[in-house]
Write a protein that holds these residues in place. Structure first.
Motif, mmCIF file in Angstrom:
data_model
loop_
_atom_site.group_PDB
_atom_site.id
_atom_site.type_symbol
_atom_site.label_atom_id
_atom_site.label_comp_id
_atom_site.label_asym_id
_atom_site.label_seq_id
_atom_site.Cartn_x
_atom_site.Cartn_y
_atom_site.Cartn_z
ATOM 1 N N VAL A 116 -0.736 -2.796 1.867
ATOM 2 C CA VAL A 116 0.723 -2.722 1.999
ATOM 3 C C VAL A 116 1.173 -2.168 3.344
ATOM 4 C CG1 VAL A 116 2.818 -1.711 1.031
ATOM 5 C CG2 VAL A 116 1.064 -2.637 -0.494
ATOM 6 N N PRO A 117 0.601 -1.052 3.851
ATOM 7 C CA PRO A 117 1.077 -0.560 5.153
ATOM 8 C C PRO A 117 0.909 -1.576 6.286
ATOM 9 C CG PRO A 117 -0.180 1.145 4.033
ATOM 10 C CD PRO A 117 -0.354 -0.110 3.234
ATOM 11 N N CYS A 125 7.137 0.954 2.640
ATOM 12 C CA CYS A 125 5.827 0.897 1.991
ATOM 13 C C CYS A 125 5.964 1.195 0.500
ATOM 14 C CB CYS A 125 4.865 1.902 2.632
ATOM 15 S SG CYS A 125 4.011 1.301 4.095
ATOM 16 N N ALA A 126 6.795 2.195 0.173
ATOM 17 C CA ALA A 126 7.004 2.530 -1.237
ATOM 18 C C ALA A 126 7.585 1.341 -2.001
ATOM 19 C CB ALA A 126 7.925 3.746 -1.351
ATOM 20 N N VAL A 148 6.626 -3.412 -5.560
ATOM 21 C CA VAL A 148 6.763 -4.846 -5.852
ATOM 22 C C VAL A 148 5.388 -5.490 -6.000
ATOM 23 C CG1 VAL A 148 7.523 -7.059 -4.892
ATOM 24 C CG2 VAL A 148 9.015 -5.059 -4.751
ATOM 25 N N PHE A 149 4.463 -5.154 -5.102
ATOM 26 C CA PHE A 149 3.129 -5.751 -5.162
ATOM 27 C C PHE A 149 2.434 -5.441 -6.483
ATOM 28 C CE2 PHE A 149 -1.455 -5.024 -4.657
ATOM 29 C CZ PHE A 149 -1.871 -6.318 -4.379
ATOM 30 N N GLY A 203 3.282 5.114 -4.694
ATOM 31 C CA GLY A 203 2.505 6.290 -4.314
ATOM 32 C C GLY A 203 1.269 5.942 -3.504
ATOM 33 N N LEU A 204 0.500 4.964 -3.971
ATOM 34 C CA LEU A 204 -0.725 4.596 -3.263
ATOM 35 C C LEU A 204 -0.423 4.013 -1.884
ATOM 36 C CD1 LEU A 204 -2.841 3.000 -6.153
ATOM 37 C CD2 LEU A 204 -3.015 5.309 -5.202
ATOM 38 N N ALA A 205 0.660 3.258 -1.766
ATOM 39 C CA ALA A 205 1.012 2.683 -0.469
ATOM 40 C C ALA A 205 1.400 3.767 0.527
ATOM 41 C CB ALA A 205 2.157 1.682 -0.627
#
Length: 351
Positions: A285-286, A304-305, A310-311, A91-93
């Motif tokens: 991430v983006p 990105c999701a 994963v991150f 979500g944040l990514a």
């Protein structure tokens, strides 16, 4: 001369098909989830992890050769925690990538723009002052309203200060973030001292409160809002070129930008309600995914999701193991990594 040029010229690299990149991302995510559930203060073999999962899905499919204690650790503690990490990271990514498009600002991030701080303000208000008057929906709802309020304040401050450039918008977000967090600290100061220790979770970030019956809320918001963002990938691509170009394509720029901010506030608010403030995921991430697959949002958003999920799974693994058996707040891990990435990004953009 022509032959020399032809012999040294490199063929253009064909981008990996989206379906292949998504399959690779899903494989990496499944492997990361397996390891995340396996490691910890008590190490559990991977075959036991998958055995518990299969047993819960199909109770009579395999023989149970593990203890009830290990089953409880895998199913009741580590699996919901790892899945919540996937939802929050994804979500944040996606929010970070979308904000970077509509603001044309490579530094846009829900944390830097004060959206996460607004979500934490709403969550703390619900926990210490209003009570759960709507049950389990209270904290996510007030967190969303807090994120939305902070977003509107950032937009208002940027208009008031004529901070329309990309860099000044981030500065406006940082200023609002400090103001909102000061308000949250006042709420903590005025709250019941016996309950204030619980808000440390929202201040520093953590996934230790994940429960199966609560995962439906972030899952639903991620599915609906993430799907909306992906369906508007073409519009996001146009927004990256400029407002004038987007307008010539028939896009209502102001309305679409406000819509993305509201969607971003909704996703961020709900994620903050269950994970606390986790910064820099939407910033890092983006940019990493763009280096791999380019800037087309039809490819960028789903990847990105996956990469965000994963991150954050691995960030949680680090937080759980680096000081085992104690858990380090995951916000410390992402803040350390994100801060270094932020410095590198500034050097790259300004250098």
């Amino acid at each position: 001369m022509t032959r020399a040029k032809q012999s040294t010229a490199r063929p253009a690299r064909t981008p990996l098909p989206l379906w292949a990149a998504v399959l690779m991302g899903i494989a990496a995510l499944l492997g990361s989830l397996s390891i995340a559930v396996s490691v910890g203060a008590i190490s559990i073999p991977l075959e036991t992890v998958w055995g518990v999962l299969i047993h819960k899905i199909a109770p009579n499919a395999i023989a149970v050769d593990w203890s009830n204690g290990r089953e409880a650790i895998v199913w009741d503690i580590r699996f919901p925690r790892a899945i919540l990490a996937c939802f929050v990271g994804a979500g944040l990514a996606m929010v970070g990538a979308s904000l970077q498009a509509v603001t044309r600002n490579p530094l846009a991030d829900p944390h830097l723009l004060g959206i996460s701080a607004g979500g934490a303000f709403g969550a703390i208000l619900a926990l210490l002052h209003t009570g759960l008057f709507l049950g389990l929906l209270t904290v996510p709802l007030l967190a969303f309203l807090g994120s939305l309020g902070a977003t509107l304040i950032v937009l208002g401050v940027s208009q008031f200060a004529s901070a329309t450039s990309a860099d000044r918008l981030v500065l406006a977000g940082i200023a609002v973030s400090f103001i909102v967090m000061s308000g949250a600290n006042i709420l903590i100061f005025l709250g019941d001292p016996r309950a204030t220790h619980t808000v440390v979770f929202w201040m520093l970030g953590g996934l230790g409160l994940a429960q199966w019956d609560q995962l439906i809320y972030p899952a639903t918001i991620l599915l609906l809002c993430g799907g909306f963002l992906w369906l508007r990938s073409g519009t996001l691509n146009a927004m990256t070129i400029g407002d004038e170009t987007a307008t010539t394509l028939g896009i209502s720029v102001a309305r679409f930008r406000l819509t993305i901010f509201v969607i971003g506030a909704l996703i961020t608010g709900v994620m903050v309600a269950f994970s606390g403030i986790i910064g820099f995921v939407g910033l890092m991430v983006p940019h990493i995914v763009r280096l791999l697959v380019g800037g087309d949002y039809r490819r960028l958003l789903p990847l990105c999701a996956l990469c965000g999920a994963v991150f954050l799974v691995w960030a949680d693994v680090i937080a759980r193991t680096i000081m085992a058996p104690d858990d380090m707040p995951i916000g410390i891990v992402t803040g350390l990594i994100g801060g270094m990435f932020f410095v590198w990004l500034l050097r790259k953009k300004l250098g």
